[in-house]
Design a protein around this motif. Sequence first.
Motif, PDB file in Angstrom:
ATOM      1  N   PRO A 192       0.823  -1.214   0.000  1.00  0.00           N
ATOM      2  CA  PRO A 192       0.000   0.000   0.000  1.00  0.00           C
ATOM      3  C   PRO A 192       0.858   1.265   0.000  1.00  0.00           C
ATOM      4  CG  PRO A 192      -0.746  -1.551   1.676  1.00  0.00           C
ATOM      5  CD  PRO A 192       0.532  -2.089   1.145  1.00  0.00           C
ATOM      6  N   THR A 193       0.416   2.247  -0.759  1.00  0.00           N
ATOM      7  CA  THR A 193       1.185   3.489  -0.875  1.00  0.00           C
ATOM      8  C   THR A 193       0.530   4.588  -0.045  1.00  0.00           C
ATOM      9  OG1 THR A 193      -0.116   4.221  -2.750  1.00  0.00           O
ATOM     10  CG2 THR A 193       1.834   2.890  -3.251  1.00  0.00           C
ATOM     11  N   ALA A 194       1.113   5.765  -0.087  1.00  0.00           N
ATOM     12  CA  ALA A 194       0.601   6.884   0.708  1.00  0.00           C
ATOM     13  C   ALA A 194      -0.857   7.176   0.399  1.00  0.00           C
ATOM     14  CB  ALA A 194       1.469   8.124   0.461  1.00  0.00           C
ATOM     15  N   ARG A 246      -7.810   5.477   3.153  1.00  0.00           N
ATOM     16  CA  ARG A 246      -8.379   4.681   4.225  1.00  0.00           C
ATOM     17  C   ARG A 246      -8.454   5.446   5.544  1.00  0.00           C
ATOM     18  NH1 ARG A 246      -8.535  -0.871   2.743  1.00  0.00           N
ATOM     19  NH2 ARG A 246      -9.607  -1.183   4.716  1.00  0.00           N
ATOM     20  N   LEU A 247      -7.474   6.302   5.785  1.00  0.00           N
ATOM     21  CA  LEU A 247      -7.468   7.025   7.064  1.00  0.00           C
ATOM     22  C   LEU A 247      -8.453   8.186   7.073  1.00  0.00           C
ATOM     23  CD1 LEU A 247      -3.633   7.285   7.819  1.00  0.00           C
ATOM     24  CD2 LEU A 247      -5.293   6.068   9.228  1.00  0.00           C
ATOM     25  N   PHE A 248      -8.580   8.866   5.941  1.00  0.00           N
ATOM     26  CA  PHE A 248      -9.338  10.120   5.938  1.00  0.00           C
ATOM     27  C   PHE A 248     -10.589  10.101   5.059  1.00  0.00           C
ATOM     28  CE2 PHE A 248      -4.754  11.141   6.353  1.00  0.00           C
ATOM     29  CZ  PHE A 248      -4.767  11.492   7.692  1.00  0.00           C
ATOM     30  N   GLY A 249     -10.704   9.098   4.200  1.00  0.00           N
ATOM     31  CA  GLY A 249     -11.879   9.009   3.339  1.00  0.00           C
ATOM     32  C   GLY A 249     -12.079  10.273   2.522  1.00  0.00           C
ATOM     33  N   ASP A 250     -13.300  10.700   2.452  1.00  0.00           N
ATOM     34  CA  ASP A 250     -13.639  11.857   1.621  1.00  0.00           C
ATOM     35  C   ASP A 250     -13.214  13.189   2.245  1.00  0.00           C
ATOM     36  OD1 ASP A 250     -14.714  10.221  -0.235  1.00  0.00           O
ATOM     37  OD2 ASP A 250     -16.783  10.417   0.486  1.00  0.00           O
ATOM     38  N   SER A 251     -12.765  13.144   3.472  1.00  0.00           N
ATOM     39  CA  SER A 251     -12.436  14.421   4.127  1.00  0.00           C
ATOM     40  C   SER A 251     -11.143  15.020   3.584  1.00  0.00           C
ATOM     41  CB  SER A 251     -12.339  14.240   5.637  1.00  0.00           C
ATOM     42  OG  SER A 251     -11.096  13.664   5.989  1.00  0.00           O
ATOM     43  N   LYS A 263      -0.503  -8.257   5.913  1.00  0.00           N
ATOM     44  CA  LYS A 263      -0.118  -8.199   4.515  1.00  0.00           C
ATOM     45  C   LYS A 263      -0.890  -7.124   3.739  1.00  0.00           C
ATOM     46  CE  LYS A 263       1.193 -11.245   0.720  1.00  0.00           C
ATOM     47  NZ  LYS A 263       2.138 -10.293   0.197  1.00  0.00           N
ATOM     48  N   HIS A 264      -2.161  -6.987   4.042  1.00  0.00           N
ATOM     49  CA  HIS A 264      -2.948  -5.969   3.360  1.00  0.00           C
ATOM     50  C   HIS A 264      -3.496  -5.000   4.391  1.00  0.00           C
ATOM     51  CE1 HIS A 264      -2.628  -8.320  -0.245  1.00  0.00           C
ATOM     52  NE2 HIS A 264      -2.948  -9.383   0.460  1.00  0.00           N
ATOM     53  N   ILE A 265      -3.885  -3.812   3.913  1.00  0.00           N
ATOM     54  CA  ILE A 265      -4.488  -2.875   4.864  1.00  0.00           C
ATOM     55  C   ILE A 265      -5.836  -3.455   5.266  1.00  0.00           C
ATOM     56  CG2 ILE A 265      -5.100  -0.512   5.354  1.00  0.00           C
ATOM     57  CD1 ILE A 265      -3.667   0.487   3.062  1.00  0.00           C
ATOM     58  N   GLU A 266      -5.996  -3.693   6.528  1.00  0.00           N
ATOM     59  CA  GLU A 266      -7.280  -4.178   7.019  1.00  0.00           C
ATOM     60  C   GLU A 266      -7.946  -3.086   7.821  1.00  0.00           C
ATOM     61  OE1 GLU A 266      -5.887  -7.412   9.278  1.00  0.00           O
ATOM     62  OE2 GLU A 266      -5.532  -8.688   7.535  1.00  0.00           O
ATOM     63  N   ASP A 267      -9.260  -3.176   7.909  1.00  0.00           N
ATOM     64  CA  ASP A 267     -10.006  -2.158   8.639  1.00  0.00           C
ATOM     65  C   ASP A 267      -9.496  -2.004  10.069  1.00  0.00           C
ATOM     66  OD1 ASP A 267     -11.503  -1.556   6.483  1.00  0.00           O
ATOM     67  OD2 ASP A 267     -13.166  -2.903   6.986  1.00  0.00           O
ATOM     68  N   LYS A 268      -9.182  -3.153  10.664  1.00  0.00           N
ATOM     69  CA  LYS A 268      -8.743  -3.114  12.057  1.00  0.00           C
ATOM     70  C   LYS A 268      -7.457  -2.304  12.191  1.00  0.00           C
ATOM     71  CE  LYS A 268      -7.828  -6.590  14.916  1.00  0.00           C
ATOM     72  NZ  LYS A 268      -7.655  -8.024  15.186  1.00  0.00           N
ATOM     73  N   LEU A 269      -6.528  -2.540  11.270  1.00  0.00           N
ATOM     74  CA  LEU A 269      -5.257  -1.821  11.294  1.00  0.00           C
ATOM     75  C   LEU A 269      -5.499  -0.322  11.091  1.00  0.00           C
ATOM     76  CD1 LEU A 269      -2.004  -1.802  10.989  1.00  0.00           C
ATOM     77  CD2 LEU A 269      -2.517  -1.611   8.574  1.00  0.00           C
TER      78      LEU A 269
END
Lengths: 290, 260
Positions: free
Chosen positions: B16-18, B24-29, B216-222
């Motif tokens: 995963p890149t920036a 994932r961290l900020f969504g539409d914001s 291995k992948h970005i998971e919601d929990k992470l």
Amino acid sequence: MLPNSLFKKPLNALEGSEWYNKVTSKPFVPNDLWIKCPSCKSMLLSSDLEENLQVCPKCRHHFRLNARQRIAITVDEDSFQEFDKDLLSKNLLDFPDYTKKLKNARLSSGENESVICGTARIGGHACALSVMDSSFMMGSMGSVTGEKITRMFEYATKNRLPIVIFTVSGGARMQEGIFSLMQMAKTSGAAKRHSDAGLLYITVLTDPTTGGVTASFAMEGGIILAEPKALVGFAGPRVIEQTIRQRLPQGFQRSEFLLEKGFVDAIVPRGELKETLARLIALHTKEEGQ
Amino acid sequence: MKAIERVAAARAIDRPTALDYIGRLFGDSFFELHGDRRFGDDRAIVSGIAELNGMPVTVIGIERGHNTKEKVFRNFGSAHPEGYRKALRLMKQAEKFHRPVLCLVDTSGAYCGIGAEERGEGQAIAENLFEMITLKTPILSILLGEGGSGGALGLAVADEVWMLENAIYSVISPEGCASILWKDSSKTAQAAECLKLTSQDLYKMGVIEKIIREPKHIEDKLVDSLRNIIYNKLHEKKALPVEQLLEERYQRFRRIGAAD
């Protein structure tokens, strides 16, 4: 089995002799009578060259100076007081062969690190001074290099002194890994505090200044001077050529190029440097109407 | 895991890149802001303002792209001087509003090329180091993948520096180190080991404050837990008196490699 040495051809009859070891372990001093200018290929009398501050009288090529030579031609006689002379680098990462390399660098350069720091007077004006030395591991930035420069900035800030730094560096010191990289942030922090205290910092870029030193304190001077034709850049020319797979234009990354692009304030020939520094420092210490 | 395996993981094509993290961290914001106001807009650096649990933050990430087309568009995540200048412009803007700054670092290094040198790559990075150390708002830098030398440090003069478990941070690439020091590119693995560039090594040496465990992948929990720990840290730093914040930032770097 035959001893290994039977197959080794000595470079000259004296190699391995006590005399040879003594001579080669001393700091390199060019004592040949004649020196060939690498730029115009003229044969120059070494005494003439010395008298001319190691600048070729014919083509104005600036030979590299070591830190002691630089200090000698820059500061007022007997005014230099060295700081942290005995600070020694350690092999922080336990990097293979680094301890040996440090020892060899100390022997061949006669210095303990790639920078010499202290206080001095230039044209009568007190200042802090750091002079890098390319004869010590190509002026690379080790932890002690960064530490000495940082201490110099902190001392100058505390004692309200202007600071002059002569840069020459191949960049980071790989053998110190991340610690070398962090010196860029450390020295920059100290330079910023000195600047915020309203004090003058003059950088003098000399040949060559590259890598982490360029990307930190070398480019943070309030006034940035350069010697003629000094190579100054972030990436070295060879690395760029390998990356873009083309030859670089003539004069690329030389002082004159940086002046044209707006990254240095002035190119000052060696013979005028001392006077220029004194003049600039004077302009910053003068009270109105004095 | 050997150092060279971490290097491979840090550079893995499916990593995963920036922009993935920003999404994932900020969504539409997240609202992207472009340009350095001096020369242009460097696409290797993605920056803007976003909301983190309701708190506005300035986000600056180095984006390397996933496929060839994206990689070319992003210049493989190697920024030019205008990228560092754009980042600094946004940091100064953040300072004005006392808005915390989050830097997401993932680069093999600042770009080396003719244009980059002409426009002062060294000067641009130097200026970032010089200004970030006294930026009067909290800065948190997280190394997502590769932390390549000055190009990474130009966004990592921060109150705290964190690393993802498989990220690396080094003064030089192991390939570069092997070829310069030993003139032997087959010694890359050895160089990777010697440089001590893994998150574990750097944590032990006190160069970073936190290692973020990664699946291995970005998971919601992470993502949820990452969002919360970033929020908590920035919130905590934001509450500090500015003088204390800056003194601690100065000392954070001052003590590294200090001789006795």
